[in-house]
Write an enzyme that holds these catalytic residues in place. Structure first.
Site, PDB file in Angstrom:
ATOM      1  N   ASP B 135      -5.831 -64.059  31.789  1.00 46.51           N
ATOM      2  CA  ASP B 135      -4.583 -63.952  31.047  1.00 46.51           C
ATOM      3  C   ASP B 135      -4.299 -65.276  30.348  1.00 46.51           C
ATOM      4  OD1 ASP B 135      -2.474 -62.463  30.136  1.00 46.51           O
ATOM      5  OD2 ASP B 135      -1.158 -62.996  31.783  1.00 46.51           O
ATOM      6  N   TYR B 137      -1.876 -67.540  27.414  1.00 51.48           N
ATOM      7  CA  TYR B 137      -0.466 -67.966  27.363  1.00 51.48           C
ATOM      8  C   TYR B 137      -0.275 -68.453  25.937  1.00 51.48           C
ATOM      9  CZ  TYR B 137       3.476 -70.942  29.176  1.00 51.48           C
ATOM     10  OH  TYR B 137       4.683 -71.567  29.450  1.00 51.48           O
ATOM     11  N   HIS B 142       6.964 -67.966  23.209  1.00 54.17           N
ATOM     12  CA  HIS B 142       7.130 -67.749  24.654  1.00 54.17           C
ATOM     13  C   HIS B 142       7.015 -69.070  25.417  1.00 54.17           C
ATOM     14  CE1 HIS B 142       6.825 -66.013  28.633  1.00 54.17           C
ATOM     15  NE2 HIS B 142       5.624 -66.535  28.800  1.00 54.17           N
ATOM     16  N   ARG B 151      12.310 -76.677  31.690  1.00 54.86           N
ATOM     17  CA  ARG B 151      12.045 -78.111  31.591  1.00 54.86           C
ATOM     18  C   ARG B 151      13.037 -78.716  30.613  1.00 54.86           C
ATOM     19  NH1 ARG B 151       6.775 -75.946  32.188  1.00 54.86           N
ATOM     20  NH2 ARG B 151       6.673 -75.748  29.922  1.00 54.86           N
ATOM     21  N   GLU B 208       6.097 -58.327  31.125  1.00 57.08           N
ATOM     22  CA  GLU B 208       5.653 -59.227  30.071  1.00 57.08           C
ATOM     23  C   GLU B 208       4.932 -58.370  29.044  1.00 57.08           C
ATOM     24  OE1 GLU B 208       3.482 -62.596  31.721  1.00 57.08           O
ATOM     25  OE2 GLU B 208       5.369 -63.658  31.993  1.00 57.08           O
ATOM     26  N   GLU B 210       2.408 -57.738  26.498  1.00 58.26           N
ATOM     27  CA  GLU B 210       1.146 -58.363  26.109  1.00 58.26           C
ATOM     28  C   GLU B 210       0.225 -57.334  25.483  1.00 58.26           C
ATOM     29  OE1 GLU B 210      -0.851 -60.862  28.895  1.00 58.26           O
ATOM     30  OE2 GLU B 210       0.980 -61.507  29.920  1.00 58.26           O
ATOM     31  N   ASP B 242       2.199 -57.066  31.866  1.00 56.53           N
ATOM     32  CA  ASP B 242       1.792 -57.982  32.932  1.00 56.53           C
ATOM     33  C   ASP B 242       3.001 -58.244  33.831  1.00 56.53           C
ATOM     34  OD1 ASP B 242       0.009 -59.671  34.252  1.00 56.53           O
ATOM     35  OD2 ASP B 242       0.799 -61.429  33.201  1.00 56.53           O
ATOM     36  N   TYR B 253       3.959 -71.358  42.278  1.00 57.70           N
ATOM     37  CA  TYR B 253       2.966 -71.613  41.227  1.00 57.70           C
ATOM     38  C   TYR B 253       2.509 -73.068  41.068  1.00 57.70           C
ATOM     39  CZ  TYR B 253       5.730 -73.709  37.442  1.00 57.70           C
ATOM     40  OH  TYR B 253       6.456 -74.573  36.658  1.00 57.70           O
ATOM     41  N   SER B 266      -0.642 -54.914  37.072  1.00 53.75           N
ATOM     42  CA  SER B 266      -0.724 -55.153  35.633  1.00 53.75           C
ATOM     43  C   SER B 266      -1.090 -53.813  35.022  1.00 53.75           C
ATOM     44  CB  SER B 266      -1.805 -56.188  35.303  1.00 53.75           C
ATOM     45  OG  SER B 266      -1.732 -57.300  36.179  1.00 53.75           O
TER      46      SER B 266
END
Lengths: 427, 427
Positions: B135, B137, B142, B151, B208, B210, B242, B253, B266
């Protein structure tokens, strides 16, 4: 069903060297190409490989309910899917057939010619088609060393580490058996104080000393495996060298984890030693440092006392042992890993492989990677040929070995041996 | 070989609704269980499913070199492994057979009874055995949204993001076709200001949006795929939901990436739309914001203009469209992803699946996850039935759809529709 195959007093009519990893008490499973170019499932006693497909065709397993072609396959997946009862029956039967007191095959020269092979007549293959490869990070010493080097020695472990058997999905397609050489990978790295990455060969190729367990089909989508059932679904273990490119990893791994730094190769030993064969070597796992959540609590001895060793052999030179570790150091054990992996309902299939993560012990000589052994390259290791190593050089061969030993019986894994070739060049 | 199957003027003798995703110009590939409980490979025109195994047995593909059982399989892996020349020949031939001007099958009632099925007579299966699921990114919107939320909005993108098509290894075993329901996963989360994790159902289950591409066997261990060859190895695309458990992900994570937060399920659409069918919908990819390394530089149009839509359907209520996005927004395109994935020598096999990562567009209504659409739940979405959603509720069905449209020809993907069931309870 009894584990009669484990009887320590049994001797085989096949020759077994005193220090062999493969006495008649081991009976591992593997897949090999025979001298006749046939792929078959087999086992090994001493330095003799045994063609189980041929043995089955000759009727030696007739009292066990097995499909005709169960051993005439290029992977162990279907056999493993048959479940623990079948694995035990077959292992016990093999022990009987090769028992020194059993003359049936021993005295049948024609059958022996068909089923027995010298090791130099066969070529070991990947034993399973790996559906999914998961890699854990379960050695507290390894996690602490990495945390100390790259973050803060006072807070080396991340907040989740003592609560979760941390793991990630690995790449199945690049899992290879012992003996297949690997090219030094290329990739993006961020040099020293640069702000832009560069492309080129990894300069920091490392091994990771791991073991991995192979599962049978365990659960449907959505259904967790309770921890007290998890052991039912573990077929056996192999040695795993989880090759790593440290410089590629450093630049790529935030926020989604290691990717190309790992997926260029993961090498395993070709004989799967069953959990049953390891039964006599069970030991307690390290005591938890925090209260663990209920789904991770287990009873009994769930770790195994398996001595591990890593050597580096420069081209044309003698090998040098660089690490001595033990599988028993793992803070999180296999049943915890499997219970955690499935607690969200993730299905586990026959032939899935789950790596332990780098197995570092408490002392510097027991660290499971060059990163730790040389402390980021600060303390190079002196080799027998006078050269030094910070990481792995082109044309070095990395060899991992593992064995259990107790009251005169030794159960071993053989080795996973992999040569690192220079960067791939298109011909 | 010509892409004659794409001829926009061709009409089929099978009925095709004006807004169908499956005109004769599409000819996707899938695997289904027939009314006779036989698994076969098939295609679809309008609302008619076509049994390619039966068509082949009846001799309709005799002028194409195909093995006898190539369509009588429970996955497309072997067909995909035959390579692009074969895919094109078969797709062109199917277009011919169902062309309104071709009477051969059209007038053969007996053959039609054997090969044609109404959609309610079949059950779609997973189209491939997925060896490895990767997968990526690759949506800059996104990645920017996530970075802004968790962040720093001023430095939302991580330093490597503009240089690397960031990706990670996913879990193959939990990839399921449209229609299979999914249980809300349980797992560890760290609530609010707690210092110890708790165990329980995820409270933040999300989709998600995708797409994923399916590859053919491409390279040996060690050998990178140059970017200008990458397209050769892409068979086609599917829609991918996903599924993600945001609270589990947040706690687990760091440092190895998402694990149980993703591996519970998925979901993919069951018809693989070939890259050939998408040929008319090529568009330029977004302009790179930095100089990209040479192995990631490509020529030509490598993105595709595919309209994407996500709906949520509460139990017993009408669905509400919550997102409208487009595959063309992807900052990193498929050939860049495949070149990057293999630059370290990682082998790609027939049936591997590579997800795009969440496809968010530049406007808030084009975001590809509830996390972004509701901005961490701060702005709930109003549903048609008057209820509100921050994330996905038990018994909601999430439906994703996608299609291309140009000059009157529409090529679509159908849908991936998945109901979220409550937490699994052992019976």
């Amino acid at each position: 069903m009894s584990l009669s195959a484990n009887n320590p007093d049994r001797k085989s009519w096949l020759h077994v060297d005193k220090n062999s990893d493969f006495p008649i008490q081991n009976i591992p499973f593997g897949v090999f190409l025979t001298r006749d170019d046939i792929i078959t499932i087999g086992t090994r006693i001493g330095d003799t490989a045994i063609d189980l497909g041929a043995l089955h065709q000759l009727g030696y397993f007739d009292d066990i309910p097995l499909t005709d072609d169960i051993f005439l396959q290029d992977t162990l997946n279907d056999f493993i899917a048959d479940g623990r009862k079948t694995w035990r029956a077959v292992r016990n039967k093999i022990a009987e057939i090769f028992d020194d007191n059993n003359d049936i095959l021993k005295q049948n020269k024609k059958h022996k010619e068909i089923v027995l092979f010298r090791l130099d007549e066969i070529e070991m293959q990947l034993p399973v088609q790996i559906g999914d490869f998961t890699d854990f990070y379960s050695s507290i010493e390894h996690a602490t060393n990495v945390g100390s080097m790259f973050r803060d020695p006072e807070n080396a472990l991340l907040p989740n580490w003592l609560h979760i058997p941390v793991g990630y999905h690995g790449r199945s397609s690049s899992v290879i058996p012992s003996g297949i050489p690997v090219h030094r990978p290329q990739g993006q790295t961020l040099p020293g104080d640069a702000t832009e990455p560069v492309f080129g060969p990894s300069k920091l190729v490392d091994f990771e000393l791991e073991m991995a367990f192979i599962t049978t089909a365990a659960n449907d989508l959505g259904e967790p495996i309770p921890i007290d059932e998890a052991e039912e679904y573990i077929f056996g273990l192999v040695l795993l060298n989880d090759w790593s490119a440290r410089d590629i990893q450093k630049w790529e791994y935030v926020p989604l984890g290691p990717f190309l730094a790992k997926s260029f190769a993961s090498s395993i030993s070709p004989w799967i030693v069953t959990l049953d064969a390891l039964e006599p070597y069970r030991v307690e796992s390290p005591k938890p440092k925090t209260n663990q959540l209920k789904y991770l609590k287990y009873k009994g001895k769930k770790s195994y006392d398996i001595n591990l060793e890593v050597s580096i052999q420069p081209q044309g030179a003698k090998e040098t042992v660089v690490s001595n570790s033990n599988f028993k150091y793992m803070y999180w054990n296999m049943v915890q890993q499997l219970a955690h992996h499935t607690v969200n309902g993730c299905p586990v299939n026959s032939g899935d492989m789950m790596g332990s993560g780098t197995i570092s012990g408490p002392t510097p000589e027991s660290y499971g990677s060059m990163l730790e052994l040389t402390w980021k390259g600060e303390n190079p290791i002196k080799m027998a040929d006078g050269s030094e190593r910070k990481f792995i050089n082109d044309n070095d061969t990395v060899i991992m070995r593992g064995y259990c030993e107790k009251e005169g019986t030794r159960i071993g894994f053989g080795e996973v041996s992999t040569k690192l070739l220079p960067v791939f060049k298109k011909k």
